[in-house]
Motif scaffolding. Structure first.
Motif, mmCIF file in Angstrom:
data_model
loop_
_atom_site.group_PDB
_atom_site.id
_atom_site.type_symbol
_atom_site.label_atom_id
_atom_site.label_comp_id
_atom_site.label_asym_id
_atom_site.label_seq_id
_atom_site.Cartn_x
_atom_site.Cartn_y
_atom_site.Cartn_z
ATOM 1 N N MET A 128 39.167 41.465 -4.500
ATOM 2 C CA MET A 128 39.389 40.859 -5.814
ATOM 3 C C MET A 128 40.827 40.353 -5.903
ATOM 4 N N SER A 129 41.012 39.126 -6.368
ATOM 5 C CA SER A 129 42.346 38.554 -6.532
ATOM 6 C C SER A 129 43.007 39.131 -7.775
ATOM 7 N N SER A 130 44.328 39.239 -7.724
ATOM 8 C CA SER A 130 45.099 39.735 -8.862
ATOM 9 C C SER A 130 46.081 38.661 -9.309
ATOM 10 N N VAL A 131 46.156 38.442 -10.607
ATOM 11 C CA VAL A 131 47.093 37.468 -11.167
ATOM 12 C C VAL A 131 47.753 38.069 -12.400
ATOM 13 N N GLY A 132 48.886 37.487 -12.772
ATOM 14 C CA GLY A 132 49.589 37.918 -13.963
ATOM 15 C C GLY A 132 49.383 36.941 -15.106
ATOM 16 N N ARG A 133 49.917 37.318 -16.258
ATOM 17 C CA ARG A 133 49.756 36.498 -17.459
ATOM 18 C C ARG A 133 50.274 35.080 -17.244
ATOM 19 N N GLY A 134 51.437 34.924 -16.629
ATOM 20 C CA GLY A 134 52.028 33.600 -16.453
ATOM 21 C C GLY A 134 51.132 32.667 -15.668
ATOM 22 N N GLN A 135 50.489 33.192 -14.627
ATOM 23 C CA GLN A 135 49.594 32.367 -13.820
ATOM 24 C C GLN A 135 48.387 31.920 -14.626
ATOM 25 N N VAL A 136 47.842 32.825 -15.446
ATOM 26 C CA VAL A 136 46.695 32.480 -16.290
ATOM 27 C C VAL A 136 47.092 31.411 -17.310
ATOM 28 N N MET A 137 48.253 31.544 -17.908
ATOM 29 C CA MET A 137 48.706 30.555 -18.879
ATOM 30 C C MET A 137 48.837 29.183 -18.234
ATOM 31 N N ARG A 138 49.410 29.124 -17.023
ATOM 32 C CA ARG A 138 49.560 27.832 -16.338
ATOM 33 C C ARG A 138 48.195 27.214 -16.040
ATOM 34 N N TYR A 139 47.253 28.055 -15.590
ATOM 35 C CA TYR A 139 45.907 27.563 -15.294
ATOM 36 C C TYR A 139 45.250 27.003 -16.550
ATOM 37 N N ARG A 140 45.312 27.738 -17.652
ATOM 38 C CA ARG A 140 44.666 27.282 -18.884
ATOM 39 C C ARG A 140 45.317 26.017 -19.428
ATOM 40 N N PRO A 195 26.576 33.939 -16.608
ATOM 41 C CA PRO A 195 26.415 33.064 -15.435
ATOM 42 C C PRO A 195 26.509 33.813 -14.109
ATOM 43 N N ALA A 196 25.833 33.261 -13.120
ATOM 44 C CA ALA A 196 25.956 33.754 -11.745
ATOM 45 C C ALA A 196 27.116 33.036 -11.064
ATOM 46 N N ASP A 197 27.434 33.477 -9.862
ATOM 47 C CA ASP A 197 28.462 32.819 -9.033
ATOM 48 C C ASP A 197 29.817 32.761 -9.729
ATOM 49 N N LEU A 198 30.204 33.875 -10.342
ATOM 50 C CA LEU A 198 31.531 33.970 -10.936
ATOM 51 C C LEU A 198 32.459 34.726 -9.996
ATOM 52 N N ALA A 199 33.742 34.431 -10.084
ATOM 53 C CA ALA A 199 34.751 35.171 -9.331
ATOM 54 C C ALA A 199 35.378 36.208 -10.246
ATOM 55 N N GLU A 200 35.432 37.435 -9.779
ATOM 56 C CA GLU A 200 36.078 38.505 -10.540
ATOM 57 C C GLU A 200 37.545 38.588 -10.123
ATOM 58 N N VAL A 201 38.423 38.650 -11.083
ATOM 59 C CA VAL A 201 39.859 38.772 -10.810
ATOM 60 C C VAL A 201 40.440 39.872 -11.694
ATOM 61 N N SER A 202 41.603 40.337 -11.303
ATOM 62 C CA SER A 202 42.340 41.308 -12.111
ATOM 63 C C SER A 202 43.501 40.580 -12.774
ATOM 64 N N VAL A 203 43.525 40.601 -14.107
ATOM 65 C CA VAL A 203 44.611 39.970 -14.865
ATOM 66 C C VAL A 203 45.485 41.080 -15.426
ATOM 67 N N ASP A 204 46.592 41.340 -14.748
ATOM 68 C CA ASP A 204 47.465 42.450 -15.145
ATOM 69 C C ASP A 204 46.672 43.739 -15.297
ATOM 70 N N GLY A 205 45.735 43.960 -14.359
ATOM 71 C CA GLY A 205 44.953 45.183 -14.346
ATOM 72 C C GLY A 205 43.666 45.127 -15.145
ATOM 73 N N ARG A 206 43.396 44.045 -15.845
ATOM 74 C CA ARG A 206 42.185 43.909 -16.659
ATOM 75 C C ARG A 206 41.167 43.061 -15.899
ATOM 76 N N LEU A 258 37.574 26.853 -19.057
ATOM 77 C CA LEU A 258 38.690 26.375 -19.873
ATOM 78 C C LEU A 258 39.598 27.497 -20.352
ATOM 79 N N LEU A 259 39.028 28.678 -20.617
ATOM 80 C CA LEU A 259 39.795 29.761 -21.241
ATOM 81 C C LEU A 259 39.693 31.063 -20.460
ATOM 82 N N GLY A 260 39.304 30.961 -19.205
ATOM 83 C CA GLY A 260 39.226 32.137 -18.352
ATOM 84 C C GLY A 260 40.521 32.323 -17.568
ATOM 85 N N PRO A 261 40.573 33.363 -16.770
ATOM 86 C CA PRO A 261 39.555 34.382 -16.615
ATOM 87 C C PRO A 261 39.361 35.147 -17.926
#
Length: 361
Positions: free
Chosen positions: A1-13, A234-245, A209-212
């Protein structure tokens, strides 16, 4: 499972929401896959102005959609929207329109409450008609359990929540330019759904648009329960850890999340901007005192987006055909960029050049 932080999620969104650079026309905007909320009236066009050079074009239509709120949509999307937002079962239907206004017997009608209300809307709305007139006529046509006594006007009214939730299936849209709410028949006018269809694709659009995001986030966005949503997760989703969530997004978007680069630029987002519709508010605004500034019981302000993060709030008022914008900042933001965005807001509201006042929160 990939791990990302808040900043990375904000940039993606920010990139998925077309807030990193403006496109030429609304036709290119991904946010229209969910629709653009118009609360308060006029804010949807401001949201488009933050994303494209021609926010008044595109032939978009205003309609009640997700959670019964008015959104701008592509006309061709309305038939699919009606099916995607149709309840996923009787219990789901009862939960969506539950209110203390209605008797307990109303919940027993389940999907039939939606079907009866949608049919009444189709019968009543055959021409431009004021919301009050439509509500009275629909109230006379639905089962009595779906109405309540209104002491103010000494009559019975259908629940306002149910009334608006049935807008897509009822084949109605709203007159965007009318000073008060006016309903019109949609064109094309889709049939009343036999059952929900396309809900999983709609959830995928939310996750893109608003994930993970979690099933709970998506359920809150749709106005349903996690239990009901499980049937269409949905099927075929990627599970990630966002600051442990634990959270999910479409598998094909994982690379874009992990590679999202730093974002530069400033935008003035209206109160109901699509970017702010994510249900994980602790991620959007980690500071609890700042959360209280952004999401109020009544009268939310707009939000300043600067260089990849939220940086404050703003409000505006028209004074003698000019727009006065007041910005309350949580951190320093380029004044010239703020002035340019204030001019953009003024232009989309049809007002002369804006004046800008700033202070630290």
């Amino acid at each position: 499972m990939s791990s990302v932080g808040r900043g990375q999620v904000m940039r993606y969104r920010i990139m998925r929401n077309d807030l990193h650079e403006r496109v030429k026309t609304v036709d290119d905007l991904a946010v229209l896959d969910l629709g653009v909320p118009n609360v308060p009236a006029g804010s949807a066009r401001q949201a488009l102005a933050a994303r494209c050079a021609d926010p008044l074009g595109g032939g978009l239509v205003l309609a009640w959609s997700t959670r019964g709120a008015p959104h701008l949509h592509r006309p061709a999307d309305l038939p699919g929207l009606a099916a995607a937002l149709w309840p996923l079962g009787h219990a789901d239907a009862a939960a969506r329109f539950a209110t203390n206004q209605l008797p307990k017997e109303a919940g027993k009608l389940g999907i039939e409450a939606f079907r009866a209300t949608a049919a009444a809307l189709r019968e009543v709305v055959t021409r431009p008609t004021a919301k009050g007139e439509v509500s009275r006529a629909v109230s006379d046509r639905v089962p009595a359990e779906l109405t309540y006594d209104c002491k103010a006007c000494r009559s019975r009214h259908i629940s306002g929540g149910l009334f608006q939730l049935c807008g897509p299936a009822g084949g109605v849209r709203l007159d965007e330019d009318a000073p008060r709410t006016v309903l019109l028949p949609a064109d094309p006018r889709p049939p009343i759904p036999a059952e929900a269809a396309g809900t999983a694709a709609f959830v995928r659009a939310y996750l893109r648009l608003l994930g993970p995001a979690t099933p709970g986030d998506a359920a809150k966005y749709l106005g349903t329960s996690v239990t009901a949503l499980k049937a269409v997760w949905p099927a075929d989703l990627a599970e990630v850890s966002v600051d442990g969530r634990r959270a999910w997004l479409p598998e094909e978007d994982l690379g874009a999340l992990l590679a999202a680069p730093p974002v530069r630029g400033v935008r003035l987002l209206p109160p109901s901007d699509p970017f702010l519709q994510a249900r994980d508010r602790d991620l959007l605004v980690p500071d609890k005192s700042q959360q209280k500034e952004v999401w109020r019981i009544l009268g939310n302000p707009g939000v300043v987006l600067a260089d990849g993060d939220l940086a404050g709030t703003w409000r505006a008022r028209a004074v003698r055909k000019r727009l006065e914008v007041t910005v309350s900042l949580w951190r320093p933001v380029d004044p010239a960029a703020l002035e340019a965005e204030a001019e953009t807001v003024a232009a989309v509201r049809g007002l002369a050049a804006a004046s800008l006042g700033t202070h630290e929160a």
